[in-house]
Structures are given as structure tokens and as C-alpha cells.
Design an enzyme around this catalytic site. Sequence first.
Site, PDB file in Angstrom:
ATOM      1  N   LYS A 175       2.883   6.519  13.345  1.00 22.18           N
ATOM      2  CA  LYS A 175       3.077   5.695  14.583  1.00 22.18           C
ATOM      3  C   LYS A 175       4.206   6.699  15.382  1.00 22.18           C
ATOM      4  O   LYS A 175       4.094   6.955  16.507  1.00 22.18           O
ATOM      5  CB  LYS A 175       3.465   4.612  14.301  1.00 22.18           C
ATOM      6  N   ASP A 215       7.958  -4.058   5.884  1.00 22.69           N
ATOM      7  CA  ASP A 215       6.813  -3.047   6.474  1.00 22.69           C
ATOM      8  C   ASP A 215       7.483  -2.551   7.780  1.00 22.69           C
ATOM      9  O   ASP A 215       7.399  -3.398   8.798  1.00 22.69           O
ATOM     10  CB  ASP A 215       5.421  -3.861   6.408  1.00 22.69           C
ATOM     11  N   TRP A 224      -1.059  -7.582   9.842  1.00 21.31           N
ATOM     12  CA  TRP A 224      -0.602  -6.876   8.898  1.00 21.31           C
ATOM     13  C   TRP A 224       0.402  -7.664   7.753  1.00 21.31           C
ATOM     14  O   TRP A 224       0.010  -7.500   6.649  1.00 21.31           O
ATOM     15  CB  TRP A 224       0.132  -5.590   9.288  1.00 21.31           C
TER      16      TRP A 224
END
Length: 427
Positions: free
Chosen positions: A261, A237, A165
Site C-alpha cells: 500500500k 493490522d 479485514w
Amino acid sequence: MAAAAATTPHSLLLRRPTTTPAAPRAAAATTPSLLHLPARSARISCAAVAAPSASSPVAAAGDRGIYNFAAGPATLPLSVLQRAQAELVDYRGSGMSIMEMSHRGKEFDAAIKKAEADLRALLAVPDTHAVLFLQGGATTQFAAVPLNLCAGPSDPADFVVSGSWSDKAFKEAKKYSAASVAWSGKDGKYTALPPFDAIKQNPEARFLHICSNETIHGVEFKDYPEPRNKSGILVADMSSNFCSKPVDVSRFGVIYAGAQKNVGPSGVTIAIVRKDLIGNAQPITPVMLDFKTHADNASLYNTPPCFAIYICGLVFEDLLAQGGLPEVEKKNAHKAGILYDTIDASGGYYICPVEKSVRSLMNVPFTLAKGPDFEKQFIAEAAKEGMVQLKGHRSVGGVRASIYNAMPLAGVEKLVAFMKDFQARNP
């Protein structure tokens, strides 16, 4: 037919129409109906489910027969789902679902304001930072961050590439800035994080970007590097460990996280942005990627993902009721410890490749020494036992157990019991 219908799963909100003897027309006219069915009289009832209390036996059990170890969209607290169920058809006496009402009406205005207030309480967000409810996933922020923080494509920016990511974030940022890699874990297959003095920061960089928890590779920052750029901007992030533990928000210029999440369903992204960084976007910045657009309009510039924000608000309430993020972190550390201890005590049967000091409390990847065929067997047998979504990410394979806030301790205990049994049966 009647017996078959009784065993067929249906919505918890709408029960299957039940045929009843024909009633007089006048009586039928006085009975509320959701559907008009010709040729027979039917009774359809809406299950009015009371919001569960903390002592509710169902809510306390946290067991729907399935433990969902998916990386996202991920499991949500049962008590939150039950409350949303109770309010789905008629939101708090409004006569409408929150999915139907105007995002500019008083009901949703109150819901989004409370969600923000509770999030601020959870993370102790200072007044120096704005809270924004956005769309487009964390991936959209890969572009929004450089567009808002860099004056133009020649402005440098530093990236710690610790997994898939952060690598995607770096590659996207190269389109809108002179992004460079300050450290990469690629050669080590993204199983470690750098000593902070090994991060080769450019003092002229506009910001330093990290991914606080790599969902795929299972590495997590336990502390955060200090940015050496002139403006002191650290960007993170935090998609897969957002609200899993306390964070000193004041250390960050921007925090962004996809909600799916730990704090809600997919569809909403939360950004916490230092206010002095808002209002300087590059001229080419699309209106929906400009932080100022959303800050000036209290996240209501256009129709936001109302239902997803509402669910996030319920989750924030639940986290506060648990005692806040310090208590949530203790629970998460306990769950992860049980799982990692089982892996480490297996004599090499199960292997977690991640360096112990940076193992994620949220995403636990591991392999079986006996190879991919046994991993497939493990995943298939676990699913039959009610433990689903254990397959590793397609880019790395293996097994991955995502044990976010809402994963009950009982789910992790069941998984480790299964792991020990599987090893005993397949030596």
C-alpha cells in the site's frame, strides 16, 4: 516497420535492437553484447539511468501520464522506481541485479539492515521491539498472531470488527484461540468506529486486535484503544496506513502490515513485535509462522522477498528525506482534505458514507447519488483522462480513491477537477 517500432512502448531498461551495417568481426568481438543474433549485426544498449536527484525535473513532476488510485498493489514514488531502474542490471557495482544475488551475501545483508534501521528511525521503534520482514501477506498474520500470543485454542482474544479485514482476522483467529467480537460495526455497514468505552473487552483476553485502517470501507483509527487484558497487548493490522503518519509503537504488542500500500511492492509483510512476546508459540505453530524463527535469524531463515525488501528500503529513504512521518502526515491530510471537501460540497451528488471523524486519509470511498450506471460512467471517463483503478471494492461497489503516500498532490487535484466537471456535465 521502423516508424511502428519507434512508437511501440518497450522496457525502459532494454532498448529495441537497432539494425546497423555489418561491422568487422574483430570489432564486434570487442563490443559487449547482451544477445547473440544470427544473420545480422545488432546493437543493444542498456540505458544507464542515473539515480534522480531531488531537483530532477522528472522526479519532481511525479507524472507518468497516469494517476493510479489502486488500493494495492499501489503507486510507488517515481524517484524510487527510477533509482531501482538505474540499479536493476548492476546493483551498485556488483555486476548483478539484487534479484540475482544471494540473500546471505554482503550486498543484500547491507540492504536489509539499512531498511530496518531506516524503518526504526521513521517510526522511532524502541529496542523493546523486533522488526521482521515476512512473507504471506497480512492475511497470514491472522493465524500467526493467535498462534504466537495464545497458549492454546481455549485462550480468549478480543477483536474490534470495523470492516472486512478485521472480520477476516477474527474468523481466522477462531481456529487457534477463543476469539470473540468486542465490538462490531457491521450493523452500521462499517461506516463508524466505537467510542473506546463501548468496546466490551474481556480482562482475561490475551490481546485486543484492531485494524487501524479499513482499506475497503475507509474508516481509520485516529487514536487507539487501551487494552484491558492483563498483559496489555494491543495488536494492529496497519496494512493500509503503515508509515503514513507517526505511531507510538510502544503502545502495541504487535503491528503487522502488507507492504503493497504505502511502502513497497507486494511480496513482503512487515511485523513489529514486542520482544517479550516472542518464543511462546503454540506447539502446533508452523515454523514459518513462529515469530521466533524470524527474530532469531534476522528475517533470513529462508530466502526472503529480496527485491521487495530492497524497494521498501528505498521508500524508507524517501520518506526520511521528506522530513519523516510528521511531514508525510501533513501532506496526506492536505490531499484527503481536498477530496473530502469536494465530496461534501457537491450538494449530495457525491456521497461518502463514513462518519467524518474517522474518515481515512488513505482510502476514500464514495458513491454517486445518480446510481451505479453513473458510477460506471464516472470510472470509465476518469480512466480516459488518465485516472485509473477508481472502481470500489467488489464487495461494496461505488468508487474508491486510494491516495497513499506516493500519490502526488497533482493527482488528487486532477481528480477533484474531474469530479466537478463530471457533475456539471451530468446534473
